[in-house]
Design a protein around this motif. Structure first.
Motif, mmCIF file in Angstrom:
data_model
loop_
_atom_site.group_PDB
_atom_site.id
_atom_site.type_symbol
_atom_site.label_atom_id
_atom_site.label_comp_id
_atom_site.label_asym_id
_atom_site.label_seq_id
_atom_site.Cartn_x
_atom_site.Cartn_y
_atom_site.Cartn_z
ATOM 1 N N LEU A 35 0.819 -1.207 0.000
ATOM 2 C CA LEU A 35 0.000 0.000 0.000
ATOM 3 C C LEU A 35 0.857 1.263 0.000
ATOM 4 O O LEU A 35 0.626 2.183 -0.795
ATOM 5 C CB LEU A 35 -0.922 -0.011 1.222
ATOM 6 C CG LEU A 35 -1.797 1.222 1.427
ATOM 7 C CD1 LEU A 35 -2.749 1.402 0.248
ATOM 8 C CD2 LEU A 35 -2.565 1.124 2.738
ATOM 9 N N VAL A 36 1.855 1.312 0.880
ATOM 10 C CA VAL A 36 2.700 2.507 0.972
ATOM 11 C C VAL A 36 3.527 2.688 -0.295
ATOM 12 O O VAL A 36 3.678 3.804 -0.803
ATOM 13 C CB VAL A 36 3.605 2.415 2.222
ATOM 14 C CG1 VAL A 36 4.624 3.543 2.222
ATOM 15 C CG2 VAL A 36 2.771 2.445 3.489
ATOM 16 N N SER A 51 14.783 -0.151 5.597
ATOM 17 C CA SER A 51 14.519 0.577 6.829
ATOM 18 C C SER A 51 13.027 0.517 7.138
ATOM 19 O O SER A 51 12.227 0.024 6.339
ATOM 20 C CB SER A 51 14.965 2.042 6.697
ATOM 21 O OG SER A 51 14.177 2.717 5.739
ATOM 22 N N LEU A 52 12.684 1.032 8.303
ATOM 23 C CA LEU A 52 11.284 1.038 8.716
ATOM 24 C C LEU A 52 10.435 1.933 7.823
ATOM 25 O O LEU A 52 9.213 1.779 7.755
ATOM 26 C CB LEU A 52 11.193 1.485 10.182
ATOM 27 C CG LEU A 52 9.816 1.358 10.855
ATOM 28 C CD1 LEU A 52 9.368 -0.100 10.879
ATOM 29 C CD2 LEU A 52 9.862 1.924 12.268
ATOM 30 N N ARG A 53 11.076 2.848 7.099
ATOM 31 C CA ARG A 53 10.334 3.744 6.209
ATOM 32 C C ARG A 53 9.671 2.986 5.064
ATOM 33 O O ARG A 53 8.826 3.548 4.366
ATOM 34 C CB ARG A 53 11.278 4.812 5.641
ATOM 35 C CG ARG A 53 11.779 5.815 6.667
ATOM 36 C CD ARG A 53 12.451 7.001 5.991
ATOM 37 N NE ARG A 53 13.586 6.570 5.181
ATOM 38 C CZ ARG A 53 14.821 6.435 5.639
ATOM 39 N NH1 ARG A 53 15.080 6.679 6.920
ATOM 40 N NH2 ARG A 53 15.813 6.048 4.860
ATOM 41 N N ALA A 54 10.033 1.715 4.880
ATOM 42 C CA ALA A 54 9.427 0.922 3.809
ATOM 43 C C ALA A 54 7.930 0.742 4.013
ATOM 44 O O ALA A 54 7.178 0.574 3.033
ATOM 45 C CB ALA A 54 10.103 -0.441 3.715
ATOM 46 N N ILE A 55 7.477 0.776 5.256
ATOM 47 C CA ILE A 55 6.047 0.626 5.523
ATOM 48 C C ILE A 55 5.444 1.908 6.088
ATOM 49 O O ILE A 55 4.335 1.888 6.612
ATOM 50 C CB ILE A 55 5.791 -0.538 6.502
ATOM 51 C CG1 ILE A 55 6.529 -0.312 7.823
ATOM 52 C CG2 ILE A 55 6.195 -1.866 5.877
ATOM 53 C CD1 ILE A 55 6.180 -1.337 8.897
ATOM 54 N N GLU A 60 8.559 11.130 -1.062
ATOM 55 C CA GLU A 60 7.708 11.681 -2.114
ATOM 56 C C GLU A 60 6.492 10.784 -2.319
ATOM 57 O O GLU A 60 6.607 9.642 -2.755
ATOM 58 C CB GLU A 60 8.504 11.792 -3.420
ATOM 59 C CG GLU A 60 9.768 12.635 -3.299
ATOM 60 C CD GLU A 60 10.550 12.639 -4.590
ATOM 61 O OE1 GLU A 60 9.986 12.240 -5.630
ATOM 62 O OE2 GLU A 60 11.720 13.007 -4.555
ATOM 63 N N LEU A 61 5.322 11.326 -2.019
ATOM 64 C CA LEU A 61 4.077 10.582 -2.161
ATOM 65 C C LEU A 61 3.186 11.259 -3.197
ATOM 66 O O LEU A 61 3.064 12.486 -3.214
ATOM 67 C CB LEU A 61 3.333 10.497 -0.819
ATOM 68 C CG LEU A 61 4.099 9.875 0.355
ATOM 69 C CD1 LEU A 61 3.248 9.915 1.615
ATOM 70 C CD2 LEU A 61 4.503 8.441 0.039
#
Length: 296
Positions: A35-36, A51-55, A60-61
């Motif tokens: 989803l992310v 890293s935890l930023r994967a979820i 940039e979204l």
């Protein structure tokens, strides 16, 4: 002594909650990542991969990946096809499989045990073992279609909706689930209704069906998953984009120049109906599983 026992029980509950959270994270991680990532460009996905930023919705979204999915594939048509095929298959499957199980569990007729044995034996036969003979059969079966204001006889089922619906309506596993549930319902209901003049069909529709909602929900979820995720059979019998389901459409989407963000967006879109159906039938599904555990 009482305080120590209370402490042990509290400690066990904490361990159980920690284990459940850990398992929930394991099962939810792929969905969260998908989803992310569907909102991130490909460079951002690989940058956050370790890293935890994967979820987490960081970096940039945008909705560019979703726009690309609708531009590069006919996903709207594929969605309509899959929803129609799956919806009709589930409805007809619930009716046919439950009526077959009712005849096996609630009625008495000659050869009943042999039919039940045959259905149970079919559980061990993989679909891949019969797919080629089934393909040869449907390729030569006639069908009546309405074209140009008149009915015409078509000498094949290929490239149609019904070739994706009719062969899979009767399902041995679904019949077995219904049978297991129906046979545990007290026969007193049938006998009382028969005394009042009810026919077997009326007993099925007005007595058995209303008290069997949990098993109907369970079979509906399982058949929805099976039909929605169907890939092998549609790819063999469908070449036309007009009747192509969404799971086969993903092959066409992979054939164009796509990024991983676009792939995640496509995967997210085709996963949402599955989650929606499960959440809708979740309570009945849990009731059915709990009831099966109590009976076992």
């Amino acid at each position: 002594m009482v305080s120590r026992l209370h402490f042990n029980n509290r400690y066990q509950r904490l361990l159980m909650y920690a284990l459940m959270l850990f398992l929930a994270y394991i099962f939810a991680f792929p969905l969260l990542f998908m989803l992310v990532s569907s909102f991130k460009p490909e460079t951002q996905i690989f940058k956050d991969l370790y890293s935890l930023r994967a979820i987490l919705p960081s970096g940039e979204l945008s909705l560019d990946n979703y726009h690309a999915v609708f531009e590069k594939s006919n996903i709207v048509r594929f969605f309509y096809n899959s929803l129609f095929i799956t919806g009709v298959s589930v409805l007809l499957g619930l009716l046919i499989n439950s009526m077959a199980a009712f005849a096996l569990a609630r009625l008495r007729w000659k050869g009943q045990a042999w039919i039940l044995t045959g259905i149970i034996a079919l559980l061990i036969v993989p679909f891949e073992a019969i797919v080629i003979p089934l393909l040869m059969l449907v390729a030569k079966l006639p069908w009546i279609e309405w074209q140009d204001g008149q009915f015409i006889l078509v000498q094949s089922w290929l490239n149609s909706y019904h070739v994706q619906i009719l062969p899979g309506m009767a399902n041995a596993f679904s019949i077995f689930l219904f049978y297991q549930f129906f046979k545990d319902i007290p026969k007193d209901f049938d006998e009382a209704a028969a005394v009042d003049g009810a026919t077997p069909l009326q007993i099925y529709w007005w007595i058995i069906v209303p008290i069997s909602k949990p098993v109907f929900a369970t079979v509906a979820i399982l058949q929805f998953l099976t039909n929605w995720n169907q890939y092998l059979w549609p790819i063999m019998v469908v070449q036309s984009e007009d009747v192509r389901p969404v799971m086969v459409g993903i092959q066409q989407f992979f054939g164009v120049n796509t990024s991983w963000g676009e792939v995640m967006a496509y995967a997210t879109l085709i996963t949402l109906p599955v989650l929606a159906v499960f959440l809708f039938f979740q309570r009945r599904f849990v009731q059915s599983m709990a009831g099966a555990g109590i009976k076992g």
